[in-house]
Design a protein around this motif. Structure first.
Motif, PDB file in Angstrom:
ATOM      1  N   LYS A  76     -11.831   7.204  -2.796  1.00 10.05           N
ATOM      2  CA  LYS A  76     -12.973   6.862  -3.646  1.00 10.05           C
ATOM      3  C   LYS A  76     -13.410   8.081  -4.471  1.00 10.05           C
ATOM      4  O   LYS A  76     -13.606   8.000  -5.686  1.00 10.05           O
ATOM      5  CB  LYS A  76     -14.153   6.376  -2.790  1.00 10.05           C
ATOM      6  N   ASP A  77     -13.541   9.215  -3.770  1.00 10.99           N
ATOM      7  CA  ASP A  77     -14.016  10.420  -4.443  1.00 10.99           C
ATOM      8  C   ASP A  77     -13.028  10.918  -5.495  1.00 10.99           C
ATOM      9  O   ASP A  77     -13.413  11.254  -6.619  1.00 10.99           O
ATOM     10  CB  ASP A  77     -14.280  11.530  -3.420  1.00 10.99           C
ATOM     11  N   ARG A  78     -11.754  10.949  -5.137  1.00 12.26           N
ATOM     12  CA  ARG A  78     -10.743  11.503  -6.043  1.00 12.26           C
ATOM     13  C   ARG A  78     -10.507  10.608  -7.253  1.00 12.26           C
ATOM     14  O   ARG A  78     -10.169  11.095  -8.327  1.00 12.26           O
ATOM     15  CB  ARG A  78      -9.430  11.729  -5.299  1.00 12.26           C
TER      16      ARG A  78
ATOM     17  N   ALA B 299      -2.362   3.476   5.795  1.00 12.67           N
ATOM     18  CA  ALA B 299      -2.504   2.067   5.398  1.00 12.67           C
ATOM     19  C   ALA B 299      -3.736   1.870   4.524  1.00 12.67           C
ATOM     20  O   ALA B 299      -3.727   1.062   3.590  1.00 12.67           O
ATOM     21  CB  ALA B 299      -2.582   1.180   6.641  1.00 12.67           C
ATOM     22  N   THR B 300      -4.807   2.614   4.809  1.00 14.29           N
ATOM     23  CA  THR B 300      -6.017   2.540   3.988  1.00 14.29           C
ATOM     24  C   THR B 300      -5.736   3.024   2.569  1.00 14.29           C
ATOM     25  O   THR B 300      -6.171   2.399   1.593  1.00 14.29           O
ATOM     26  CB  THR B 300      -7.140   3.375   4.625  1.00 14.29           C
ATOM     27  N   LEU B 301      -5.002   4.120   2.445  1.00 14.59           N
ATOM     28  CA  LEU B 301      -4.651   4.622   1.115  1.00 14.59           C
ATOM     29  C   LEU B 301      -3.816   3.598   0.345  1.00 14.59           C
ATOM     30  O   LEU B 301      -4.077   3.316  -0.830  1.00 14.59           O
ATOM     31  CB  LEU B 301      -3.885   5.945   1.236  1.00 14.59           C
ATOM     32  N   ARG B 302      -2.813   3.014   1.011  1.00 12.90           N
ATOM     33  CA  ARG B 302      -1.972   2.019   0.346  1.00 12.90           C
ATOM     34  C   ARG B 302      -2.796   0.788  -0.046  1.00 12.90           C
ATOM     35  O   ARG B 302      -2.655   0.242  -1.152  1.00 12.90           O
ATOM     36  CB  ARG B 302      -0.812   1.595   1.253  1.00 12.90           C
TER      37      ARG B 302
ATOM     38  N   ARG C 138      -4.011  -0.717  -3.881  1.00  8.93           N
ATOM     39  CA  ARG C 138      -3.752  -2.077  -4.381  1.00  8.93           C
ATOM     40  C   ARG C 138      -5.045  -2.822  -4.716  1.00  8.93           C
ATOM     41  O   ARG C 138      -5.160  -3.465  -5.749  1.00  8.93           O
ATOM     42  CB  ARG C 138      -2.956  -2.872  -3.346  1.00  8.93           C
ATOM     43  N   LEU C 139      -6.027  -2.717  -3.804  1.00 12.11           N
ATOM     44  CA  LEU C 139      -7.274  -3.464  -3.977  1.00 12.11           C
ATOM     45  C   LEU C 139      -7.976  -3.069  -5.281  1.00 12.11           C
ATOM     46  O   LEU C 139      -8.478  -3.923  -6.018  1.00 12.11           O
ATOM     47  CB  LEU C 139      -8.197  -3.211  -2.786  1.00 12.11           C
ATOM     48  N   TRP C 140      -7.993  -1.776  -5.542  1.00 13.89           N
ATOM     49  CA  TRP C 140      -8.712  -1.277  -6.719  1.00 13.89           C
ATOM     50  C   TRP C 140      -7.794  -1.020  -7.926  1.00 13.89           C
ATOM     51  O   TRP C 140      -8.235  -0.476  -8.933  1.00 13.89           O
ATOM     52  CB  TRP C 140      -9.478  -0.013  -6.352  1.00 13.89           C
ATOM     53  N   LYS C 141      -6.509  -1.391  -7.769  1.00 12.28           N
ATOM     54  CA  LYS C 141      -5.545  -1.248  -8.872  1.00 12.28           C
ATOM     55  C   LYS C 141      -5.599   0.154  -9.480  1.00 12.28           C
ATOM     56  O   LYS C 141      -5.709   0.342 -10.693  1.00 12.28           O
ATOM     57  CB  LYS C 141      -5.802  -2.314  -9.954  1.00 12.28           C
ATOM     58  N   LEU C 142      -5.457   1.153  -8.596  1.00 20.49           N
ATOM     59  CA  LEU C 142      -5.582   2.548  -9.024  1.00 20.49           C
ATOM     60  C   LEU C 142      -4.294   3.100  -9.626  1.00 20.49           C
ATOM     61  O   LEU C 142      -4.326   4.089 -10.357  1.00 20.49           O
ATOM     62  CB  LEU C 142      -6.010   3.414  -7.827  1.00 20.49           C
ATOM     63  N   GLY C 143      -3.155   2.494  -9.292  1.00 25.69           N
ATOM     64  CA  GLY C 143      -1.886   2.929  -9.869  1.00 25.69           C
ATOM     65  C   GLY C 143      -1.361   4.254  -9.341  1.00 25.69           C
ATOM     66  O   GLY C 143      -0.545   4.906 -10.002  1.00 25.69           O
ATOM     67  N   LEU C 144      -1.815   4.664  -8.148  1.00 21.54           N
ATOM     68  CA  LEU C 144      -1.311   5.907  -7.568  1.00 21.54           C
ATOM     69  C   LEU C 144       0.142   5.747  -7.143  1.00 21.54           C
ATOM     70  O   LEU C 144       0.532   4.707  -6.612  1.00 21.54           O
ATOM     71  CB  LEU C 144      -2.143   6.310  -6.353  1.00 21.54           C
ATOM     72  N   THR C 145       0.943   6.769  -7.376  1.00 23.46           N
ATOM     73  CA  THR C 145       2.334   6.752  -6.920  1.00 23.46           C
ATOM     74  C   THR C 145       2.375   7.066  -5.425  1.00 23.46           C
ATOM     75  O   THR C 145       1.388   7.530  -4.835  1.00 23.46           O
ATOM     76  CB  THR C 145       3.172   7.780  -7.674  1.00 23.46           C
TER      77      THR C 145
END
Length: 288
Positions: free
Chosen positions: A76-78, A108-111, A115-122
């Motif tokens: 959330k912060d990053r 699992a929380t990061l993954r 997805r939930l917030w559609k952040l697009g992190l690799t």
């Protein structure tokens, strides 16, 4: 919208400590893989900017001490997310067991929130975030089988071992990883695991070779402190597991078994005196 993520347990096929580093950590070399014993996380967005965690398990913290909570706050912060999330954690992995249950929950929380917030992190970006939470978290982000070096955060993906059964048993005690490492004298280790030989056996899909080359330098410390772990390992060997090792700093002991009938026999034999016993399959595919 709801997101579900599976958080599998990790076992160490080998764990070697090379030396103590100037920063106080230990330089390690480990071969890690995952098994189909998993926590399950359900995540859904909240209308207000807060993090809430619930669980059916009454023995885990549900606040800032929980690694899933820490992972949610970090992402959330990053990423500048000003929305809240509710996480329900269905615990199946034993706690303080050397199976990286908390680290896998964080991964699992990061993954899931990616997805939930559609952040697009690799995957690499999630692994970098995970490294801030704990040494096992980067591995748990993608799973599979890997050689871990440094503090455990430098990962090299390797082929998975051949499919087999894994009997996992935890005696009714908790072991402090910090205490075990604190009592380890890295310079006095007399026998180091043959990591390169193990990697060769994995590459060649040589199941008996893998079983012969299992090794963990922390065993000597934990087994001397906790006779229950020594007894459990001896029982699993006596019942006929093909390869037996303590995972991480313990106290969990696992046995690799090629045939299902033998796995059932060992499982039933251990259930006579050990409450937390699981017969699961080795996971041969990475999570992502």
């Amino acid at each position: 919208m709801k997101i579900w993520e599976k958080a599998p347990a990790k076992i160490n096929l080998s764990l070697d400590v090379l030396h103590k580093r100037p920063d106080g950590y230990h330089e390690v070399e480990m071969v890690m893989t995952m098994v189909d014993l998993a926590d399950r996380l359900e995540m859904k967005e909240l209308p207000r900017d807060t993090i809430m965690i619930s669980s059916q398990a009454g023995y885990i913290p549900l606040d800032e001490k929980n690694l899933a909570f820490q992972a949610a706050k970090l992402i959330k912060d990053r990423c500048g997310v000003e929305r809240g999330v509710y996480i329900h954690l269905d615990k199946n992995i034993p706690v303080a067991a050397g199976l990286a249950g908390g680290s896998s929950d964080a991964a699992a929380t990061l993954r899931g929130l990616n997805r939930l917030w559609k952040l697009g992190l690799t995957v690499d970006e999630m692994m970098e975030l995970g490294a801030e939470l704990g040494s096992d978290v980067p591995f748990c982000v993608c799973g599979g089988t890997a050689l871990a070096q440094g503090r455990g955060e430098r990962l090299t993906r390797v082929a998975s071992p051949p499919a087999c059964w894994v009997i996992i048993a935890k005696p009714p005690i908790n072991v402090s990883t910090a205490d075990v490492y604190g009592k380890l004298r890295a310079a006095e280790i007399k026998r180091h695991p043959d990591t390169s030989g193990l990697l060769g056996a994995i590459k060649g899909r040589n199941f008996s070779g893998i079983c012969d080359l299992l090794g963990n330098v922390l065993e000597e410390v934990t087994l001397s402190l906790y006779p229950e772990v020594r007894h459990l390992k001896a029982c699993m060997e006596r019942l006929g597991a093909d390869g037996v090792l303590m995972s991480g700093s313990g106290p969990t002991v696992f046995g690799l078994v090629e045939k299902e009938t033998k796995a059932e026999r060992i499982y039933n034999g251990l259930r006579g005196f050990c409450k937390e016993v699981h017969a699961v399959r080795l996971l041969t595919e990475p999570i992502c």
